[in-house]
Motif scaffolding. Structure first.
Motif, mmCIF file in Angstrom:
data_model
loop_
_atom_site.group_PDB
_atom_site.id
_atom_site.type_symbol
_atom_site.label_atom_id
_atom_site.label_comp_id
_atom_site.label_asym_id
_atom_site.label_seq_id
_atom_site.Cartn_x
_atom_site.Cartn_y
_atom_site.Cartn_z
ATOM 1 N N LEU A 61 -53.683 23.459 100.255
ATOM 2 C CA LEU A 61 -53.610 21.761 99.837
ATOM 3 C C LEU A 61 -52.549 21.734 98.708
ATOM 4 C CD1 LEU A 61 -57.228 20.914 99.629
ATOM 5 C CD2 LEU A 61 -55.869 20.200 101.231
ATOM 6 N N VAL A 62 -52.125 22.477 97.856
ATOM 7 C CA VAL A 62 -51.091 22.153 96.707
ATOM 8 C C VAL A 62 -49.890 22.324 97.555
ATOM 9 C CG1 VAL A 62 -49.765 23.378 94.884
ATOM 10 C CG2 VAL A 62 -52.368 23.257 94.881
ATOM 11 N N PHE A 63 -49.583 23.102 98.678
ATOM 12 C CA PHE A 63 -48.172 23.219 99.211
ATOM 13 C C PHE A 63 -48.250 21.901 100.177
ATOM 14 C CE2 PHE A 63 -48.163 27.807 98.588
ATOM 15 C CZ PHE A 63 -47.013 27.764 97.827
ATOM 16 N N VAL A 64 -49.254 21.531 100.701
ATOM 17 C CA VAL A 64 -49.247 20.196 101.324
ATOM 18 C C VAL A 64 -48.778 19.120 100.577
ATOM 19 C CG1 VAL A 64 -50.609 18.637 102.820
ATOM 20 C CG2 VAL A 64 -50.866 21.044 103.488
ATOM 21 N N GLY A 65 -49.360 18.907 99.360
ATOM 22 C CA GLY A 65 -49.035 17.879 98.398
ATOM 23 C C GLY A 65 -47.620 17.800 97.920
ATOM 24 N N LEU A 66 -47.238 19.087 97.692
ATOM 25 C CA LEU A 66 -45.868 19.401 97.390
ATOM 26 C C LEU A 66 -44.854 18.822 98.424
ATOM 27 C CD1 LEU A 66 -43.852 20.259 94.966
ATOM 28 C CD2 LEU A 66 -44.050 22.481 96.099
ATOM 29 N N ALA A 67 -45.132 19.291 99.768
ATOM 30 C CA ALA A 67 -44.311 18.899 100.741
ATOM 31 C C ALA A 67 -44.489 17.352 100.996
ATOM 32 C CB ALA A 67 -44.848 19.700 101.904
ATOM 33 N N ALA A 68 -45.496 16.745 100.802
ATOM 34 C CA ALA A 68 -45.380 15.360 101.039
ATOM 35 C C ALA A 68 -44.703 14.791 100.094
ATOM 36 C CB ALA A 68 -46.960 14.782 101.185
ATOM 37 N N LEU A 69 -44.853 15.162 98.792
ATOM 38 C CA LEU A 69 -44.191 14.555 97.870
ATOM 39 C C LEU A 69 -42.559 14.381 97.760
ATOM 40 C CD1 LEU A 69 -44.056 13.275 94.827
ATOM 41 C CD2 LEU A 69 -44.102 15.575 93.887
ATOM 42 N N LEU A 70 -42.225 15.745 98.173
ATOM 43 C CA LEU A 70 -40.812 15.962 98.194
ATOM 44 C C LEU A 70 -40.250 15.291 99.423
ATOM 45 C CD1 LEU A 70 -40.504 19.880 97.180
ATOM 46 C CD2 LEU A 70 -39.898 17.766 95.983
ATOM 47 N N GLY A 71 -40.839 15.485 100.630
ATOM 48 C CA GLY A 71 -40.496 14.636 101.773
ATOM 49 C C GLY A 71 -40.397 13.176 101.558
ATOM 50 N N THR A 72 -41.304 12.400 100.951
ATOM 51 C CA THR A 72 -41.397 11.130 100.601
ATOM 52 C C THR A 72 -40.020 10.867 99.620
ATOM 53 O OG1 THR A 72 -43.662 10.804 100.860
ATOM 54 C CG2 THR A 72 -42.559 9.215 99.565
ATOM 55 N N ILE A 73 -39.810 11.631 98.788
ATOM 56 C CA ILE A 73 -38.795 11.568 97.949
ATOM 57 C C ILE A 73 -37.392 11.362 98.711
ATOM 58 C CG2 ILE A 73 -37.363 12.237 95.906
ATOM 59 C CD1 ILE A 73 -40.035 13.109 94.683
ATOM 60 N N ASN A 74 -37.322 12.280 99.431
ATOM 61 C CA ASN A 74 -36.082 12.490 100.239
ATOM 62 C C ASN A 74 -35.892 11.301 101.348
ATOM 63 O OD1 ASN A 74 -33.793 13.676 101.298
ATOM 64 N ND2 ASN A 74 -34.532 15.729 102.424
ATOM 65 N N VAL A 75 -37.036 10.687 102.003
ATOM 66 C CA VAL A 75 -36.984 9.759 102.676
ATOM 67 C C VAL A 75 -36.621 8.525 102.033
ATOM 68 C CG1 VAL A 75 -38.153 8.256 104.347
ATOM 69 C CG2 VAL A 75 -38.430 10.591 104.626
ATOM 70 N N VAL A 76 -37.237 8.182 100.956
ATOM 71 C CA VAL A 76 -36.800 7.016 100.154
ATOM 72 C C VAL A 76 -35.205 7.048 99.803
ATOM 73 C CG1 VAL A 76 -37.349 5.779 97.971
ATOM 74 C CG2 VAL A 76 -39.291 6.605 99.470
ATOM 75 N N GLY A 77 -34.991 8.295 99.285
ATOM 76 C CA GLY A 77 -33.680 8.465 98.723
ATOM 77 C C GLY A 77 -32.623 8.309 99.657
ATOM 78 N N GLY A 78 -33.094 8.522 101.130
ATOM 79 C CA GLY A 78 -32.058 8.317 102.247
ATOM 80 C C GLY A 78 -31.841 6.810 102.484
ATOM 81 N N TYR A 79 -32.933 6.044 102.310
ATOM 82 C CA TYR A 79 -32.824 4.636 102.291
ATOM 83 C C TYR A 79 -32.019 3.995 101.103
ATOM 84 C CZ TYR A 79 -35.701 4.674 106.647
ATOM 85 O OH TYR A 79 -36.177 5.070 107.750
ATOM 86 N N VAL A 80 -32.413 4.340 99.892
ATOM 87 C CA VAL A 80 -31.444 3.965 98.953
ATOM 88 C C VAL A 80 -30.213 4.190 99.055
ATOM 89 C CG1 VAL A 80 -31.134 4.219 96.208
ATOM 90 C CG2 VAL A 80 -33.434 4.024 97.279
ATOM 91 N N VAL A 81 -29.696 5.241 99.419
ATOM 92 C CA VAL A 81 -28.346 5.768 99.632
ATOM 93 C C VAL A 81 -27.773 4.846 100.549
ATOM 94 C CG1 VAL A 81 -26.740 7.473 100.245
ATOM 95 C CG2 VAL A 81 -28.559 8.047 98.554
ATOM 96 N N THR A 82 -28.302 4.818 101.886
ATOM 97 C CA THR A 82 -27.692 3.813 103.078
ATOM 98 C C THR A 82 -27.583 2.349 102.469
ATOM 99 O OG1 THR A 82 -28.995 5.094 104.335
ATOM 100 C CG2 THR A 82 -28.333 2.931 105.223
ATOM 101 N N GLU A 83 -28.707 1.846 101.635
ATOM 102 C CA GLU A 83 -28.446 0.469 101.211
ATOM 103 C C GLU A 83 -27.331 0.462 100.121
ATOM 104 O OE1 GLU A 83 -29.069 -3.283 100.928
ATOM 105 O OE2 GLU A 83 -30.113 -2.087 102.322
#
Length: 109
Positions: A61-83
């Motif tokens: 569960l810790v690894f799943v939470g960490l993966a979800a957090l890092l994946g979300t940061i990466n997705v949001v960062g991609g959209y911010v950079v694109t904008e």
């Protein structure tokens, strides 16, 4: 062969191929490529959901939470950079008008 050896071998091969491919990308295309790659990283979030359904230990569960957090940061960062990248291609008048509209909206609040 042991499954862990196969997994590590595939990881190292993917890493080497990724470095080789990214190394050949010209500097002018690097930002669009990375911003698109980060937004596509949302596939990791789908993987996190699938793995979370099978996670039964606290460590998993810790690894799943960490993966979800890092994946979300990466997705949001991609959209911010694109904008931000797309802002560079807008005419100066349109950018100035948007900032004036934003200032007017702040003043109304």
């Amino acid at each position: 062969m042991n499954a862990i050896v196969v997994s590590i071998t595939l990881f190292i091969l993917a890493l080497l191929i990724g470095i080789e491919v990214i190394g050949k990308v010209p500097a002018t295309l690097h930002t669009p490529l990375m911003s698109g790659g980060n937004s596509i990283h949302g596939i990791v979030l789908v993987g996190v959901i699938i793995v979370a359904a099978h996670a039964d230990t606290p460590l998993a569960l810790v690894f799943v939470g960490l993966a979800a957090l890092l994946g979300t940061i990466n997705v949001v960062g991609g959209y911010v950079v694109t904008e931000r990248m797309l802002e560079m291609f807008k005419p100066k008048k349109a950018v100035a008008k948007q900032s004036d509209d934003a200032d007017a909206a702040k003043a109304e609040k």
